[in-house]
Enzyme design. Structure first.
Site, PDB file in Angstrom:
ATOM      1  CB  THR A 187      -0.877   0.029   1.268  1.00 45.54           C
ATOM      2  OG1 THR A 187      -1.638  -1.171   1.316  1.00 45.54           O
ATOM      3  CG2 THR A 187      -1.812   1.225   1.246  1.00 45.54           C
ATOM      4  CE  LYS A 241      -5.092  -1.039   1.581  1.00 46.19           C
ATOM      5  NZ  LYS A 241      -5.537  -2.223   2.268  1.00 46.19           N
ATOM      6  CE  LYS A 281       1.691   2.260   4.103  1.00 40.80           C
ATOM      7  NZ  LYS A 281       2.207   0.971   3.682  1.00 40.80           N
TER       8      LYS A 281
HETATM    9  P1  NAD Z   1       6.034  -6.057   7.129  1.00 43.45           P
HETATM   10  O1  NAD Z   1       6.747  -4.906   7.765  1.00 43.45           O
HETATM   11  O2  NAD Z   1       5.671  -7.241   7.943  1.00 43.45           O
HETATM   12  O3  NAD Z   1       6.888  -6.575   5.862  1.00 43.45           O
HETATM   13  C1  NAD Z   1       7.648  -5.755   5.014  1.00 43.45           C
HETATM   14  C2  NAD Z   1       8.907  -6.542   4.667  1.00 43.45           C
HETATM   15  O4  NAD Z   1       9.658  -5.818   3.683  1.00 43.45           O
HETATM   16  C3  NAD Z   1       9.829  -6.749   5.878  1.00 43.45           C
HETATM   17  O5  NAD Z   1      10.045  -8.146   6.064  1.00 43.45           O
HETATM   18  C4  NAD Z   1      11.116  -6.019   5.488  1.00 43.45           C
HETATM   19  O6  NAD Z   1      12.295  -6.666   5.956  1.00 43.45           O
HETATM   20  C5  NAD Z   1      11.026  -6.061   3.974  1.00 43.45           C
HETATM   21  N1  NAD Z   1      11.848  -5.051   3.304  1.00 43.45           N
HETATM   22  C6  NAD Z   1      11.891  -3.725   3.552  1.00 43.45           C
HETATM   23  N2  NAD Z   1      12.766  -3.124   2.694  1.00 43.45           N
HETATM   24  C7  NAD Z   1      13.254  -4.108   1.900  1.00 43.45           C
HETATM   25  C8  NAD Z   1      14.186  -4.138   0.823  1.00 43.45           C
HETATM   26  N3  NAD Z   1      14.797  -3.022   0.409  1.00 43.45           N
HETATM   27  N4  NAD Z   1      14.465  -5.323   0.237  1.00 43.45           N
HETATM   28  C9  NAD Z   1      13.866  -6.466   0.659  1.00 43.45           C
HETATM   29  N5  NAD Z   1      12.973  -6.502   1.675  1.00 43.45           N
HETATM   30  C10 NAD Z   1      12.673  -5.346   2.280  1.00 43.45           C
HETATM   31  O7  NAD Z   1       4.720  -5.408   6.458  1.00 43.45           O
HETATM   32  P2  NAD Z   1       3.403  -6.201   5.988  1.00 43.45           P
HETATM   33  O8  NAD Z   1       2.407  -6.210   7.103  1.00 43.45           O
HETATM   34  O9  NAD Z   1       3.806  -7.473   5.320  1.00 43.45           O
HETATM   35  O10 NAD Z   1       2.817  -5.150   4.927  1.00 43.45           O
HETATM   36  C11 NAD Z   1       3.398  -5.015   3.627  1.00 43.45           C
HETATM   37  C12 NAD Z   1       2.568  -4.014   2.849  1.00 43.45           C
HETATM   38  O11 NAD Z   1       1.205  -4.469   2.771  1.00 43.45           O
HETATM   39  C13 NAD Z   1       2.508  -2.623   3.476  1.00 43.45           C
HETATM   40  O12 NAD Z   1       2.562  -1.660   2.445  1.00 43.45           O
HETATM   41  C14 NAD Z   1       1.160  -2.608   4.196  1.00 43.45           C
HETATM   42  O13 NAD Z   1       0.616  -1.304   4.319  1.00 43.45           O
HETATM   43  C15 NAD Z   1       0.327  -3.461   3.260  1.00 43.45           C
HETATM   44  N6  NAD Z   1      -0.826  -4.133   3.912  1.00 43.45           N
HETATM   45  C16 NAD Z   1      -0.680  -4.760   5.111  1.00 43.45           C
HETATM   46  C17 NAD Z   1      -1.769  -5.369   5.712  1.00 43.45           C
HETATM   47  C18 NAD Z   1      -1.642  -6.079   7.044  1.00 43.45           C
HETATM   48  O14 NAD Z   1      -2.696  -6.411   7.643  1.00 43.45           O
HETATM   49  N7  NAD Z   1      -0.422  -6.339   7.538  1.00 43.45           N
HETATM   50  C19 NAD Z   1      -3.025  -5.361   5.063  1.00 43.45           C
HETATM   51  C20 NAD Z   1      -3.138  -4.753   3.816  1.00 43.45           C
HETATM   52  C21 NAD Z   1      -2.026  -4.127   3.254  1.00 43.45           C
END
Ligand code: NAD
Length: 295
Positions: free
Chosen positions: A93, A168, A243
């Site tokens: 997102t 979204k 966010k």
């Molecule tokens: P998270 O923080 O658990 O995962 C993000 C991952 O990206 C981490 O493991 C981090 O190490 C990795 N990362 C960051 N920079 C990196 C790079 N340069 N190279 C490789 N890996 C890298 O977050 P999440 O909960 O998995 O959410 C991911 C996305 O999905 C976000 O944008 C969030 O807003 C969206 N989202 C999350 C949810 C939810 O319920 N968690 C629901 C809908 C949307």
């Protein structure tokens, strides 16, 4: 079987990559965090040494990262090594402007691209029941649809580049505003001596009916599965709601749209997060509206 690179194996990306493996695809993935790499490897995901190693020879690349700056940085790093003609999908997102910049970067490399953010949370990521909101060309959508369908239940083409992110943040602005409205109604009912169940029974079958009431009811009792019954643990974190509300406010400013209710919702969730409730489900905003400091 498609060769798919997956970058970003966090709470969402790890199980999503696992579902691509389950669907019979060959997945090569990378995350900066060792713990995330290990968890994904347990789901059968192949782990590459770097993001660039993961994308070489992949027909499809999926990124699932925290914010726009991470997506632009990772796409900038990997695109020079992506197969021309490969399809690059971002499911994070992020802000609409960064999403459109990412599409432009892919186009310069001769790659197809989609912005495909999700709703459905970690449960949806694990159970492959996510909804994907997709922006990009018809050709890119046609190629991406089968890959996204392996990770979700609904895939909606919302229009050209950036429109998935637009859908979204509009949806989540409705969600944030409606949760505050529902919570206020329960707080007023408490003051008026009206029971939670009575308000629920009336509003859930009347014009006040909405998802925030019938699925994530902010008081314990009426909806057995709502996070309120579990001390507001799990569910959709207040930090993520904040966010998304900030993203909708940035987009509204850039586009010149008037979104006063969204602005107030962003302020209230900012305060709620500042009270240390960022990890609580977003329905815990009712505590703020009762005017009590968190325990
Ligand atoms: P998270 O923080 O658990 O995962 C993000 C991952 O990206 C981490 O493991 C981090 O190490 C990795 N990362 C960051 N920079 C990196 C790079 N340069 N190279 C490789 N890996 C890298 O977050 P999440 O909960 O998995 O959410 C991911 C996305 O999905 C976000 O944008 C969030 O807003 C969206 N989202 C999350 C949810 C939810 O319920 N968690 C629901 C809908 C949307």
């Amino acid at each position: 079987m498609t060769t798919i690179a997956f970058i970003g194996l966090g709470n969402m990306g790890g199980p999503m990559a696992g579902n691509l493996v389950k669907a019979g695809h060959e997945v090569r993935a990378f995350d900066l965090s060792q713990a995330s790499r290990d968890a994904a490897a347990e789901l059968g995901v192949g782990i590459a040494g770097t993001a660039v190693d993961a994308v070489r020879n992949a027909a499809v690349v999926v990124t699932m990262l925290p914010a726009g700056k991470h997506v632009l940085s990772v796409w900038g790093d990997i695109l020079p090594y992506a197969r021309p003609g490969a399809l690059i999908i971002d499911s994070s997102t992020i802000d609409v402007e960064s999403a459109r910049k990412a599409h432009a970067l892919a186009g310069e490399r001769g790659c197809l691209s989609l912005d495909a953010p999700v709703s459905g949370g970690v449960g949806g990521a694990k159970g492959a029941t996510l909804t994907f909101m997709v922006g990009g060309s018809d050709k890119a959508f046609e190629q991406g649809d089968p890959v996204l369908s392996a990770m979700g239940r609904r895939v909606v083409h919302c229009g050209p580049a950036g429109n998935g992110q637009a859908a979204k943040i509009c949806n989540n602005m409705i969600l944030g505003v409606s949760m505050i409205g529902v919570s206020e109604a329960f707080v007023l009912a408490e003051k008026l001596g009206l029971s939670h169940q009575a308000l629920f029974d009336v509003a859930s079958t009347s014009s006040g009916q909405c998802w925030s009431l019938t699925t994530y009811c902010p008081v314990p009792g009426p909806v057995a599965t709502s996070p309120a019954n579990n001390d507001y643990r799990a569910g959709f974190a207040s930090a993520l709601m904040l966010k998304d509300l900030k993203l909708s406010q940035e987009a509204a400013q850039a586009a010149g749209a008037s979104t006063p209710m969204g602005a107030v919702a962003a302020q209230l969730y900012g305060l709620h997060n500042a009270w240390g409730e960022g990890e609580a489900d977003f329905s815990a905003i009712i505590k703020l509206l009762r005017g009590r400091a968190p325990a």
